[in-house]
Design an enzyme around this catalytic site. Structure first.
Site, PDB file in Angstrom:
ATOM      1  N   SER A 192       0.803  -1.223   0.000  1.00 21.83           N
ATOM      2  CA  SER A 192       0.000   0.000   0.000  1.00 21.83           C
ATOM      3  C   SER A 192       0.835   1.271   0.000  1.00 21.83           C
ATOM      4  O   SER A 192       0.332   2.345  -0.326  1.00 21.83           O
ATOM      5  CB  SER A 192      -0.948   0.021   1.205  1.00 21.83           C
ATOM      6  N   LYS A 222       0.828   4.481   6.921  1.00 18.79           N
ATOM      7  CA  LYS A 222       0.369   5.305   5.805  1.00 18.79           C
ATOM      8  C   LYS A 222       1.020   6.681   5.925  1.00 18.79           C
ATOM      9  O   LYS A 222       1.692   6.994   6.898  1.00 18.79           O
ATOM     10  CB  LYS A 222      -1.156   5.477   5.828  1.00 18.79           C
TER      11      LYS A 222
END
Length: 250
Positions: free
Chosen positions: A40, A101
């Site tokens: 990701s 993230k």
């Protein structure tokens, strides 16, 4: 002789206990290692990267400690992340899971994605094409588009430029409603924009409470590409991504 032997065992046990306490202390207040299991955050982080996260960057909450014991509320010596930080946090709906993230939105910000372009507080974030990029190690090998995205400056810091990849500008997460980040929360997105479960998916990740922040990713200390099994000792040197060792996370 028996007394001496007994004393030797006792000293060994003490040494192990002291070493364990020191390790827990370092892990709690200084640095904690993490590995990257998914793609990701490609191209910033690759599957098989091992990195250190600084625990002191945003202060300390219950999640700074192993197993997250509920000893106190809020953060001690707390501070907000800077926009653009790559941060580890506990998933709000399941705090047994660690996610990593990039912090995109701060409290009060309005965040939206339109046709693949990120908007912060109504203004389009600059992104510049940087050519094709080959994604490997996270599903089928594919060629995507690489961009350089520049997040706007804040009172806490200047503009920050980082790479992102896009397979398309018309995917499920490329056109969103506008999200207003509540107080005490941040908004995070993966750099692999079409393959990231992040704050854009409100029923899965959503806004991240500041108390759930674990720390800021600082540098990669080891990286393997997964091409060698654990028992293939002869292949280990060829599986290590030597160029990524001791490299800063930006």
């Amino acid at each position: 002789m028996a007394k001496k032997k007994s004393g030797g065992w006792l000293e060994s046990i003490k040494t192990v206990v002291y070493a364990g306490l020191i390790a827990i202390g370092i892990r709690t207040i200084a640095f904690e290692p993490f590995n990257i299991p998914s793609g990701s955050m490609i191209p910033t982080l690759l599957v098989g990267d091992y990195l250190f996260v600084s625990k002191y960057s945003y202060g300390y909450s219950r999640y700074s400690m192993p197993f997250g014991p509920n000893l106190f509320q809020g953060r001690i010596f707390g501070s907000l992340p800077a926009r653009g930080d790559v941060a580890v946090f506990k998933l709000p709906r399941d705090t047994s899971q660690d996610y990593i993230k990039r912090i995109i939105g701060l409290p009060g910000d309005r965040i939206q994605v339109r046709a693949g372009v990120l908007y912060i507080n109504g203004a389009a974030v600059r992104r510049e094409a940087a050519g094709p990029y080959v994604v490997e190690g996270d599903g089928p090998r594919m060629t995507v588009r690489l961009y350089r995205e520049t997040l706007p400056a804040t009172a806490a810091g200047p503009e920050r430029t980082h790479p992102i990849v896009e397979q398309t500008d018309d995917g499920p997460l490329d056109n969103t409603s506008e999200y207003r980040v509540p107080e005490g929360h941040v908004f995070a997105m993966g750099d692999n924009r079409d393959n990231s479960l992040d704050s854009r998916v409100q029923n899965a990740v959503g806004f991240i409470p500041v108390d759930n922040l674990v720390g800021r990713a600082e540098f990669i200390f080891f990286s393997v590409d997964g091409s060698a099994a654990w028992w293939e000792v002869w292949a280990w040197p060829f599986a290590i991504r030597w160029s990524r060792l001791i490299s800063a996370v930006r």
